[in-house]
Each structure stands twice: as C-alpha cells, then as structure tokens.
Scaffold this active site. Structure first.
Site, PDB file in Angstrom:
ATOM      1  N   PHE C 232      13.414 110.196  96.408  1.00  0.00           N
ATOM      2  CA  PHE C 232      13.659 111.399  95.711  1.00  0.00           C
ATOM      3  C   PHE C 232      12.825 111.614  94.404  1.00  0.00           C
ATOM      4  CE2 PHE C 232      17.695 109.835  98.498  1.00  0.00           C
ATOM      5  CZ  PHE C 232      17.368 110.733  98.992  1.00  0.00           C
ATOM      6  N   GLU C 700      11.812 119.021  99.287  1.00  0.00           N
ATOM      7  CA  GLU C 700      12.387 119.893  98.102  1.00  0.00           C
ATOM      8  C   GLU C 700      13.239 121.568  98.086  1.00  0.00           C
ATOM      9  OE1 GLU C 700       9.817 118.034  94.635  1.00  0.00           O
ATOM     10  OE2 GLU C 700       9.160 118.342  96.503  1.00  0.00           O
TER      11      GLU C 700
END
Lengths: 225, 330, 733
Positions: C232, C700
């Site tokens: 992430f 994303e």
C-alpha cells in the site's frame, strides 16, 4: 503424515541454564525431515555458535501434539506458540501480524477451538492438540474452504489467509454461517488489510452450501516461490 | 518479554502456595491480556503460575443460582444454556466483546482481572500512574477518547473495558475467592474493582495471592431474563472496545417497573452502577421521559477530559436507547 | 485469457500456508536483530549502556553509531535510489524524530533479542524539536514543482464575478498503511555478495538502494520478494530495516533476521501525513463552475521533501476555466511521511468531492447533474485529448445499479426502521502511469514459456495476470506459461506503485513476446523439417500453442525448439516509454487518466450517531480489465480502504510527535462486520492509446472518492457536514 512418537525436538541435557549453546545437542535435519518439518534455524544453530549461554530463567518441558505429531520439547517459557511454530518448527503458515491478538493472522486450533497463537505461551500447549494451516486438508486434497478461498478470491496478499481459513473452518463447524451478517461477525477476528472481505464471506457461504468447485479439490503441485 | 519462570499449578492450594513463596508472581489463565502486557514491557512478573487447568472450568447450578467457574472460557460461558436462558445479557455481552479466538482463550476469572486498554498505560513511553505510580498521567490532557468520565481522579482516568463484567455487575454477581490461609471469601462483583483515587495502580480489591474460583449469579437475578438488553456502542462494528455500554434489565408488573438493573461499561474504572438512579425506575411506568431523567441523574457527576466529553451525552443516550428497547418502546 | 477470471496461480500456496514471505526462508544459524528506537524528537545520543547489555545472556552484539560499519550517505543519491528516509541508520548520533533507529541488538534467540533491546538505556542530549502535527501553518515550505503550484486563468477575478460560492476547510488525520505483514527481512552475505529476502514493492529499488549505501555494484546485491504481505505504499521506498539487517549480517558474518514490531510500523515505514485543505468553488446558480481554489497544508520530515499532493486531481477532474492549486508543507521532527494508497488523490478527493457536494446542495441540484455540467471533455490543465474517457458512462451505469433515483435531494428526509438513510456519491480519478522494463523469455521443447522479470506481486495478482498477458500475446494457454518474478537476478522490472505495474510490465511483456514470436517463426521457416519450411512469417500464426499456416499446416510450438538442437530458445528485451516514463509526460499526445464514480448508502442511528454503510457501489473506467476476479478484488479493496478512511482510521500523536495508538487494537482498520454490500462494475473498454493491452492501473482508484461519497451520504442523511475525518459518532450527536 505418520505419527511419530516421542521425538525430542529440543536439547535434552539437564541444567540447560548453564549450558553453552555450542554444547547443546540439536536434532539433525534428517530427524526433522522424518518429522516432515523444515530444517529450522534452531536446529542448525550449532553450526555457528557463539559461546554464550542463552537467557532462559528456566526451561519448560512440554509434551504436545502438533498436526497429529506427538512432540516433546524443552522451551524458553517466554516462547509464544506462534514463535515456536515459525522460528523453531518451520511451520511458517501461521503469521505474525500484530503479536497482540488484534489481527487474527496467527489463528490456529487448540483442541476444539480456534485461538490466537501469539497470545498463547508455548508452555500452555502442554498436553494439548494443536492444528495449524499445515495440518489442514490432506496431502492430496485441499479442505473445501481452501478451494473456496481460491475460487472466490478471498484474499489478495495472502498474509492473513491461513488465519482466515483456520477461522472459517470453525465458523462452519460451529454453525455460525447462517446468514451473511453472522458470517461477517464471526469472521471479524481476522483482519484483511487488502479488504477481501466480500470474497471471504462468499467463500464461507459456498462451503456451507456445498457449491464450491469440487474440481479444484485436488492439491496441485504448483509452486511459485 | 523479561525472563520469567513458569509452572503449571495442579491445585488451587499449590497455586496459592507458589504465589506466596515467590516474589513478583502473577497468575496466568488464558493470557489474552497478561501475555500482551508482558510483551509490551508493561508488566514484568518473575514467576508465572499457570492456573488455567485448575478444576474451576465448570458452569453449574448451585443452591441460590448459577456458578460460572473462574477458568471456564468466555466462549463456553456465553454458549451455556443456563446462562443464555436465565441471564441472557451475560451471553450477549460476552459475544459482543473481543473475537471468538480471544473468547476461547480468555477465562471468566481473567476477564475480571484484565487491565485498562488506555494507550498511555499500554506503552512504557508515556507517563502513567497506573503503570508507574507517581509518574503522572499523560492521558488527562491527551487522546482520551476511550477513557473514563465517571469516578475518575486527578491521577487516572483509565476505563475498564470488560463487557462481560458490565452485565455481571448489573445482575449482582458475586466473586468467590480462595485466600492464602486456606479460607474463602466473596465480594460483590460491583465492588471487585476499584476507582483510581490516589492509588490507580491497584485495580481490584483482591489481596496478595488470592485466587478467584468462580463468579456466582444469584437466583433472584433470573427475574430479569425476560426484559434485558446489552447495548454496546463502538467505532467499529466488531472487534473494538466499547466507548459506552449499557447492561439494562427490568422486571415489569402490570405495566409498571417492579425492579430495575443498570450498569454502564467503559465509562469508569469499574462497571458503573448507580443505586439512586436504579431506584428511580421502581414503581414507574416506563417512558422516554423517565429514562431521560434517570440518564441525567446517572451522568450527573460525569467529567469530560476533552476528547471524551462526548461520552457524557453518548452515555445518556445509550441508557435511554437500551431501556426503551427493554421496555418494548422502541 | 486477458479478462478471464483465472484463479490466482499462487492460490494453492497461499491457502496452504506454504507461500514464503520474507522472514520465512530457511537460513543457517540466523541471529535475531531488534532495532532500538529514539525516544526524543531532536538532539543526539549521549551514551548507551552497550557493555551492560552485551553481557546479558544470549546477546551477541549491540550495534550503534559508535561501531556500525560506515555507509555512503543517501543525501546525494539519484532519484532512482528511492529512500524513505535519507539519513542512513546508525551513521551518526544525531536524532531527528521519535522512532529513529539508535541501536540494533543481536541475540541468538528472538526472545533474548527483544528483551535485550528493552534493557538498552539510551541517554540523549536533547534539543528543541517540533513534532506537533496539529499545527500545519507557520514555517512552511512551498514546493517548486510547477504542476503542484498551478494557476490557470484568474481565480480571484472569477470569484469576484460569481454569484455563488462555497468555501470550506477539510482535515484528514495522519494514517498508517499497516499491511498485515510487518516490514522485515533476512540478510546474508556470501563474501561480497549480499542476498536479502525482503518485503518490498520494488526489488530493483531495494537492490539499488542497498548497493548505493554499501558502495557496491548492484550485481552484488540480490533482493528476493516472492510474496509480500501487502504494501500500500509503505514497502516501495527503502527503509532502515534492510540496511540494519545487512550491516549486522556483514559485521557478524552470520545471517540476520530483523524483527520489527507492529509498533515500529508506526515510525519506520512511512505514513500518510495529516492534511488541511481549503477549497473555494465559485460559479453560478445553474451549476456552472467558473473558478476553483485548492490549498493544501501538510508536513514532512525535516530532511525529506515528501508532501501530500492533494490538489493533483483538481487540475484534472472538471472543466473549470480559472484554477488556483497550491501546496505547502511544514518540515517537522517526525518520521517521514510517504506514498500511501492513492497519495494525493485519496485525501484530495475527500475535500474536492465534499466541496462539490456542498455546492450542489447549495444550489439544490442533483450532484451528478452538477458534475455533468462541468464535465471535462479534454484534460483541463493541458487541454490534451483523453486517451480514453468513459466517466459519463460510469455515472449512468452507477446511478442505475445503485438506484440513485431513490435519493432525496433534501437532507434528513429519509427514514427506514428508525434509522436515518442517506445517499451520497463522488467522482473518482487516478492518473494512468506506465514505465519501462525488461524481460527474459525462454521457450522449451514442451512449449512452456518462462517469463522472467524483476517485478513483484504485492497481492494485486501480478503472478496471475502477467501469465495471462504473456499467454495471450504468445497464443498459448496460460497453463503453458511459467512466471518467474520477485528476484533481482531477473531482468530489471519496476516498482509496484502508482497503479503502474500492470500497464508497465504487461506492455513490455507484450512487446517482447511479439518480437519473440517473430523470431520463433523465423526459426521455424528456416528449419528444413518444419512443416512451415520456407513459408512466409506473415502466413503463420500461433493459437492455443499451435503454429498454424494459412493453408492449414500446424504443429505444436515446442517442435521448433526440439528441431533447433537446443533445450531452450531465449530472448531478452527491454522497452522504455516516453522520456521519463513513469508519471506525467508532457510530450505524450494524450492525457491518460482513469475515472470512476462511487455511491454510498449510509444508515445512521439518530440517537447514538452510529454509522453503518449498507451499500457501496463503484463503477470504473479503467480501460481493459486483465482478470475480472483479481481486478474486482483490487477495486473492492480500494473501496474498503475508503471506508476505513471515512469512518475509522486516525493516528493520534502526542505534542512531541510520538504515536499514541501504535497498534491494531486502537488504530482501527475495517473488519469484516463493517463491510456490507459491496458492488463493483466497470466499463471494460480498452485504452490502446495508453498501453499495449488497453488496461490502466486499478490499485488505487477504489479508495479515491469513497470517503467523500460516504461523507456526502452522511450529509444527506443528517444535514450535518462533517469536514474532519474520520466521521465518528461524536461528530453526529
């Protein structure tokens, strides 16, 4: 796996508090291989010893069964079940996500229940039966929930997956998979940071309803790492 | 973790003797809180006595009520038919706490002994009078959203997060204790834990070496089984400590309240009961107005510390909400 | 093939617990290393009780600034050496923030290493530092990057001439990535050659960074990352754990397993910085926006330049003639912030899309209608045509799936079972990024194609999807492809970040496979015993593993290799994209962005303020989806992150800059019970102007807009506009 009785997995000398690490007897990799375990760091520690004793206030002797194998061990009482599995037995399927019972990645079965192995001292599995992800399914077949996780993409990075599967097995066995809401609640002890919750719920449902793809049940030899 | 010795107790006497013979000893049951605290460098016992296999794991009917063994797991307690039928909020509360993995390991005795989850207590990097008496309290001017608004002191505003004990406190449970001299004594659960006052480092009224053997629910509290509710308010929909919880129970007779029990969780260092507030229910017809009045009374002495100011209003609303449900008015 | 819902090839290992993550490799006699972190935010280390701790049983060594091997500083490193924190650990005694490495303890067992670390007493000479994230004004720095200090038209004038405007400030707390796998590694040296088993989003970057500071040829550093337990963004830049493990392994000549804790993840792997955004939107009563101003304040570490580029998407999303986008950040004595899932866009979209909702509410217009009135037909800031844009279709499809027509325009006007119901939406966007890389292709006599490239799968499905792409390009089934990734011994790949990898590696694999195919066919027509001997390559095709000519002759592709007399036939290819490759390319003919729309339904307890999100729906225009199973999972995951951002996630700091809730019990990420009905759909039209396979990144975009959609739904339910995340019950009662 064959049951192997009474194998000592750890040093057997008395008064180990004063023992120098180089003098300890470690079981050989051959013994470990016979047990179906990976050659572990500890097992080979003697290869490059330093000459200092380790800091054990005392050892604890335990007699336990892990994935159907009876084992006798002497342990540092501080060792958690999770660290025993990962660092000493080479059973790295159980994961360390938080080491404080706040994520569920370390979930294993002890007796009839699922527990957090990170909050369990290894000393406390004395006389108990522990099952880890490595003990799920057979050599030739997956457990249906393993198939369902693949089929429904109930994961992404895979790090929480063994814990999710260990939980899902119990949720199904204990009849907590009645509704989506019930599955969500009873699966909430396993955090998935990738956010694969939808697939996880679908996977549990598909095993409950026996709609998972039975063609995928055979364990494949596929290996990417 | 600091190096420690470990031994598994074969009997309660042996456990207590072991405790008294060694310095800096702790009883280990499920370990779900203690192991975490040792690992985080918050607690440093030299000697751990594992009491998890002592013969206190039964849940059984006794004369005058139901006995919850101290070493019975939270899960087994929540699943027990007698608990579910006769004291349903105990089961509800347990199932709203923690996760199945934790409840399987956590014991009833251990649940009573768990300590606050105040972040300032749980990290040795902060000043905390509970962890290190005299060091101060970083929580009072800090991020205290989850901390207490009732019964606080200038030394400590820690909250006690147990859901199970909030329900048990409402139902007048009694803690049975074995003492080092071989005797037994009991303490009402509501008096088991202490408010911080000047010595927040002492959580409970348990004395050195004493061992909890069971928690007994009185027969008389079965009367609340028909109209009770455990309301837990938290940020996450599962696996989160309560911000406020309410164990609410009524006995109705001819549409009037004959008897009432109310305990609040996570707003104080102990499950919070207010006898005066409870008395206000008696003989009244249930209504929102009545519950609002009682809620006001209950939170009368509450004090906020900034981030947790909202818990005063939230507490009131939770009381009203819980009792509206119990009274069948919502 | 491309697009099909192929089950992950790494699935069997993941569900069996045999997938090997960094710390799970078997090494002989490892030492356990535990870093000790600073407890002050500015000053220097005065003394450490090293001797005392080294005396402790089991302890082998304490490494600190006084005895650590010296490394080359990252200060003058080139941009491709992407480090999270420029100060290499244990090189000097200076302390810049709480949580900086000041020592490393090595012991024979994990238990002893952790305990010894706790026994290390570090004394400091303290200086006045500033670690207060709650004051983002004052001594700030304005970054010079032109794109992020962007002026177009004349905003002030537009504001003066407008009949309607909204202005508001939005705050988002610091957040931490908290992937399930803690950043850890094993380092071992064999002479001058170092092998690191690490958890990284970029094996080549970790190789480059390690080689840089150890002043060795990258060839001497091998980084292996077959499985990564989530990243992430926090495992893209290079952090100190790798350096520490490598230093220790070198100094002690033993393999070293470093053991960071979850608490360390709050100081040593980056985070999303707290932001303060002020937005003014001006326009008319009919919903035409004439001007927008978007100001962002965030912070960074005193030696770093990372800041949150919240205004990025404001330049892209709507056709607004007058724009003023600016950023400033405050250097603080804090660990460096870094990219976190949709850096810039995730927090930026909360502010922008909340402000858009505020404007629509003010003029009592449907939020979608309002957005369509300001639809950008070309890219607003550079006026280039879009490579492909299907946002209008997303709005329509999403509104249909979600049942947007059931929304009440008037807030606090919808009750169901005693709960307040609210509907909200927000637009989502993320730039389409693509870079270059290299790949080695090997075909064997069985027709199995091995594809080797140094990219990694952080859970996105790269193992699977790259196989599908290669198989599709080759004309063989994906079962005939053997992917080999996550190892710097393979040709140079690229980082998994910025939603680029599928476009990047997918494209260079397709380009390479096309060339490889041509070479194989050339080989075939030159082989006397080939059925295609002396055919023309143009007349040949490969389908389902068979080489087929237009006149119907066919044979298995492996036959070409068999006849060649060699075991395998291989080919390595490298391709570059644009000038700089990754990121915005001003010379490209098109502007390439992904778009989407998020819809949220919230249900709020009017008494307690408890928020439930019964439904989240996302419809995306992300080009061609490579695998509908893994692709949807990524979009679901992004939306779950958006849920967390909206309602749960918040890192609390004390005034000195120490994290208060540095664990997973009090830093709340979503749990299973939080996520109810989650629906994802997409337009699935390939964008061939952007990539070889028509796909754009999807990692994303799911988080972008989700927090705003939920906040807008909360407004619709309650009439309360919460501009400070997370939206917790205390803000509603």
């Amino acid at each position: 796996m064959d049951k192997i009785e009474e194998k000592e997995l750890w040093p057997e000398e008395k008064s180990l508090m004063k023992a120098e690490i180089s003098r300890r007897k470690f079981i050989t990799s051959a013994t470990l291989a016979a047990l179906g375990l990976a050659m572990t760091p500890y097992a080979t520690l003697a290869a490059a010893p330093s000459n200092k004793p380790v800091n054990f206030a005392s050892f604890v002797e335990i007699n336990t069964t892990i994935n159907g194998q009876n084992m006798k061990m002497k342990l540092d009482p501080r060792t958690s079940l999770l660290d025993l599995l990962r660092e000493q037995l080479g059973l790295t399927g159980s994961k360390k996500g938080c080491n404080q019972g706040a994520c569920g990645a370390c979930t294993v079965h002890m007796g009839k229940d699922r527990i957090n192995s990170c909050l369990t001292l290894a000393a406390q599995i004395d006389g108990k039966e522990v099952t880890t992800i490595e003990g799920i399914g057979s050599e030739t077949e997956f457990h249906p929930i393993q198939v369902a996780f693949m089929e429904h993409d109930g994961y992404q990075c895979g790090y929480c997956t063994p814990g999710q599967i260990m939980s899902a097995i119990k949720v199904l066995e204990e009849d907590h998979a009645g509704s989506d809401a019930e599955i969500r609640e009873w699966m909430s002890g396993n955090i998935c940071r990738c956010g694969a919750y939808k697939g996880i719920v679908e996977a549990v449902k598909s095993v409950r309803d026996e709609t998972y793809d039975k063609k995928l049940i055979k364990r494949t030899q596929q290996k990417v790492s | 973790m600091n190096p420690f010795q470990y031994s598994k107790a074969k009997s309660a006497d042996a456990a207590i003797n072991g405790y008294m013979e060694h310095d800096n000893t702790a009883y280990l049951a499920g370990g779900t809180n203690l192991v975490d605290r040792i690992r985080r460098d918050v607690t440093h016992p030299d000697y751990l006595i594992d009491v998890s296999e002592l013969p206190f794991s039964k849940i059984e009917k006794i004369e005058g009520g139901l006995r919850l063994g101290a070493m019975a797991s939270n899960s087994d307690t929540a699943d027990d038919e007698n608990v579910k039928n006769d004291y349903p909020i105990v089961s509800e509360a347990i199932l709203l706490g923690a996760t199945d993995q934790l409840r399987n390991k956590a014991t009833n005795g251990g649940n009573l002994m768990q300590r606050t989850r105040c972040s300032y207590y749980m990290s040795p990097h902060f000043a905390c009078n509970k962890r290190e008496p005299g060091s101060g309290c970083d929580a009072i001017d800090g991020h205290n959203r989850i901390l207490s608004v009732l019964g606080t002191s200038e030394k400590c505003i820690a909250s006690y997060p147990s859901d199970m004990c909030t329900a048990l406190a409402a139902l007048d449970a009694v803690v049975q204790i074995q003492t080092p001299n071989g005797g037994k004594r009991s303490l009402p659960l509501v008096d088991f834990r202490r408010l911080p006052g000047d010595s927040p480092e002492i959580d409970t009224n348990l004395k050195e070496g004493e061992l909890i053997t069971s928690i007994d629910l009185p027969e008389s509290s079965k009367a609340f089984a028909k109209a009770s509710h455990y309301l837990k308010v938290r940020d996450r929909h599962s696996y989160a400590f309560a911000l406020v919880s309410v164990a609410a129970a009524l006995v109705m007779e001819n549409n009037m309240i004959k008897d009432a029990r109310m305990a609040l969780g996570s707003v104080a260092a102990k499950p919070w009961r207010d006898q005066e507030a409870e008395a206000m229910f008696i003989g009244k017809k249930p209504s929102r107005e009545l519950f609002e009045k009682i809620a006001e009374k209950t939170m009368e002495g509450a004090k906020g510390y900034g981030e947790n100011d909202f818990k005063i209003e939230l507490g009131k609303r939770a009381i009203v909400k819980a009792f509206m449900k119990v009274a069948g008015l919502s | 093939m491309i697009g099909s819902p192929k089950i992950r090839v790494d699935g069997p290992e993941k569900v069996s617990g045999t997938a090997k993550y960094a710390l799970e490799y078997k090494v002989d006699s490892p030492l356990y290393a535990v870093p000790v972190k600073s407890t002050i935010n500015r000053g220097s280390v005065a003394s450490i009780n090293v001797d005392e701790v080294e005396e402790l049983p089991g302890v082998v060594k304490v490494i600190h600034a006084g005895n650590a091997m010296k490394l080359k500083s990252f200060k003058n490193a080139p941009p491709y050496v992407l480090v999270g924190q420029k100060r290499a650990p244990l090189q000097d005694k200076q302390v810049d923030y709480i949580g900086q490495d000041v020592a490393l303890v090595l012991a024979e067992t994990l238990e002893d290493a952790i305990w010894a670390g706790r026994q290390l007493k570090v004394e400091y000479s303290q200086e006045q530092g500033d670690g207060n994230i709650y004051d983002l004004k004052g001594k700030t720095v304005k970054p010079e990057q032109g794109m992020l200090q962007f002026e177009m038209g004349a905003f002030a004038e537009a504001k003066n001439n407008s009949s309607t405007s909204v202005e508001a400030t939005y705050t988002i707390p610091s957040e931490h990535h908290n992937p399930m796998e803690i950043s850890n590694c094993i380092a071992l040296w064999d002479g001058d050659r170092l092998t690191v088993y690490d958890a990284t989003q970029g094996v080549n970057n970790y190789q480059a960074c390690t080689a840089w500071c150890f002043e060795t040829d990258p060839k001497n550093v091998r980084v292996i990352s077959k499985y990564i337990g989530g990243g992430f963004g926090c495992k893209g830049s290079y952090w100190s754990h790798t350096v520490l493990a490598a230093i220790a392994a070198k100094m002690l000549d033993r393999p070293v397993k470093i053991n960071l804790s979850r608490e360390d993840m709050f100081t040593s792997a980056g985070h999303r910085p707290r932001t303060l955004q002020n937005i003014t939107i001006t326009g008319d009563q009919d919903g035409k926006v004439t001007g927008i101003q978007h100001k962002t304040n965030s912070y960074t570490n005193i030696e770093q330049k990372y800041f949150e580029s919240c205004g990025n998407l404001t330049r892209v999303l709507y056709d607004i003639p007058n724009m003023s986008v600016s950023h400033e950040y405050k250097p603080l004595n804090l660990p460096s912030p870094v990219y976190m899932r949709a850096p810039g866009e995730a927090p930026g979209s909360f502010a922008l899309e909340s402000a858009m909702d505020e404007y629509a509410a003010k003029i009592k217009m449907d939020p979608i209608e309002f957005r369509l009135k300001n639809y950008a037909e070309v890219c607003p800031f550079d006026k280039k045509p879009w490579s492909l844009k299907k946002l209008r279709e997303c709005y329509a499809k999403g509104a249909e799936i979600f049942g947007w027509d059931q929304r009440k325009q008037e807030p606090k006007n919808n009750m169901r079972d005693g709960k307040l119901i609210g509907y909200g939406m927000a637009t989502s966007t993320y730039p389409a990024n693509r870079a270059g890389g290299a790949v080695r292709l090997v075909m064997d006599a069985k027709g199995i194609l091995t594809v080797q490239t140094a990219v990694q799968d952080i859970g996105t499905g790269t193992w699977t999807v790259m196989g599908q792409i290669a198989a599709d390009a080759m004309g063989i089934s994906s079962e005939m492809v053997n992917m080999e990734l996550g190892d710097t011994d393979f040709p140079q790949g690229f980082v998994s970040g910025g939603s680029n990898l599928t476009a990047t590696a997918g494209s260079y694999i397709i380009i390479a496979v096309k060339k490889f195919k041509e070479k194989l066919l050339q080989l075939s027509i030159a082989q006397e015993k080939s059925p295609h001997y002396q055919s023309s390559v143009e007349d040949l095709s490969i389908q389902e593993g068979m080489v087929e000519s237009i006149n119907g002759n066919k044979e298995k592709i492996g036959e070409i290799i068999k006849r060649s007399g060699k075991d395998t036939y291989d080919f390595t290819d490298k391709s570059q994209v644009g000038k700089g490759g990754f990121g915005y390319n001003k010379d490209a003919p098109y502007s390439s962005h992904s778009f989407g729309v998020i819809f949220a339904e919230v249900e709020i307890d009017p008494d307690l303020g408890v928020i439930t999100v019964p439904r989240l729906t996302g419809v995306f225009d992300v080009g061609k989806i490579m695998n509908s199973k893994t692709g949807k999972s990524q979009l679901y995951g992004g939306m779950v992150w958006g849920y967390g951002m909206a309602l749960l996630e918040k890192t609390d700091y004390n005034p000195e800059g120490r994290v208060v809730n540095a664990d997973l019990a009090e830093y709340h990420v979503p749990v299973n019970a939080d996520i109810r009905e989650l629906t994802v759909d997409y337009i699935d039209e390939p964008d061939y102007n952007f990539s070889e396979h028509g796909g754009r990144g999807i990692g994303e975009i799911g988080i972008v807009g989700t927090a705003a959609a939920i906040a807008n739904a909360v407004y619709n339910a309650t009439g309360k506009r919460v501009r400070d995340l997370p939206i917790t019950m205390d803000k509603l009662i």
